[in-house]
Design a protein around this motif. Sequence first.
Motif, PDB file in Angstrom:
ATOM      1  N   THR A 107      46.069  26.100  43.527  1.00  0.00           N
ATOM      2  CA  THR A 107      45.762  27.222  44.408  1.00  0.00           C
ATOM      3  C   THR A 107      44.522  27.929  43.868  1.00  0.00           C
ATOM      4  O   THR A 107      44.513  28.377  42.707  1.00  0.00           O
ATOM      5  N   LYS A 118      42.960  30.773  44.276  1.00  0.00           N
ATOM      6  CA  LYS A 118      42.972  32.167  43.805  1.00  0.00           C
ATOM      7  C   LYS A 118      43.668  32.321  42.458  1.00  0.00           C
ATOM      8  O   LYS A 118      43.497  33.321  41.763  1.00  0.00           O
ATOM      9  N   ASP A 119      44.460  31.304  42.060  1.00  0.00           N
ATOM     10  CA  ASP A 119      45.158  31.362  40.782  1.00  0.00           C
ATOM     11  C   ASP A 119      44.343  30.748  39.640  1.00  0.00           C
ATOM     12  O   ASP A 119      44.769  30.791  38.479  1.00  0.00           O
TER      13      ASP A 119
END
Length: 428
Positions: free
Chosen positions: A5, A7-8
């Motif tokens: 992911t 954004k992680d």
Amino acid sequence: MKIYTYKDLSKDEIASLCLRQLEDDISILDRVKNIVDRVKVEGDSALFDYASQFDQVKLDSLFIEKEEIEQIAAGIPEDAKTAIDTAYNNIKAFHASQVNVEDKIETMPGVTCWRESRAIERVGLYIPGGSAVLPSTFLMLGIPAMLAGCKEIVVCSPPQKDAKTNCYLAYCAMKLGINKIFLIGGAQAVAAMAYGTASVPKVHKIFGPGNRYVTQAKQLIQSSTMTAIDMPAGPSEVLVLADETANSSYVASDLLAQAEHGADSQTVLVATSSDFIAKTLKEIEAQLKALPRAEVAAKAIANSYAVLVDSLEEGMAFSNSYAPEHLILSTSSFEQLIPQISNAGSVFLGNLTPESAGDYASGTNHTLPTSGFAKAYSGVSLDSFIKKITFQHISIEGLQNIGNTVEVLASAEGLQAHRNAITIRLKS
């Protein structure tokens, strides 16, 4: 295929994801250097030995010539002949459009400057032929070389099991007017073209994709000879950016098309939906079962990954960091993304534009920068086979106009002879 992911991920994690298998390159460096050094010293003898060792072929000659090429080409299936003819015409049309004659510019009254193109006189084309035979690469390299006007085109391709080439490459050679094919593959082919042997002419620039051994050899000879290379083109790769308007079966087919090149190929899926990623992975499993090169493709897929992003803009940010060889925009919104692309070898727009069209027949060149080199390199074009030479002419008026400027700058740099070259002319 692993799923991340966006954004992680930290900046360091993104940078790590975007790295290709550099440790593999380092591990083979000594082996490649030994091959290159041996060809440099032993020449043809080493090439015959490597054909036996690596290709399991005992060669009587390192090359085949026109008559034999024509005999082999006669065996080409009619549908393949027609397909090669169509691809040839499209690739030739696209590259012929790149011919450009520049205007002469008068930078100030009496001072005229311009550039003219000159073909690189002797070029080497490496056509891979190990796990897959690639007549398309022959066209992609041979056509711009021919259009540029290169005086000598040296072609190397690994020998087949019959110690010859195949009918597809032979037919391409006929269309390109190439009357000799050297039956040499891998790093040893690069070394032979860089240093020259009793049989193989030394060239001024080497072109062509290949595995990590070929890529390492190209980088080695560039630093140790007067031979240039097109780019560090290693194992193939694709990044597909998809949103809800994409078709998961299409995307799966694009990823697998890249994966079947080799186990070290990399396929990256960047999508705005976790559901779409899941559907695509299921499609990959289903389509993989029907592929003749399923084992190779499965290994590549296992070493690849998907990235979940919140938006296409976020996906483009990751793509620019990755700098893919091939970028497919599987979205109906591709037009708005074009200005955001800063790093990519070749771009395929929309859901009906598969990367395989560019690989074979649309017209653009498929010899492209990999491993992140799209941040600094372009793909092969007509310009790759030419040099740009600058010219200038100064009249009496021009010398009077520019003279003082040159004299002052030469004095500032402490180069009196440079100043005198102007002064002596102004006084005469």
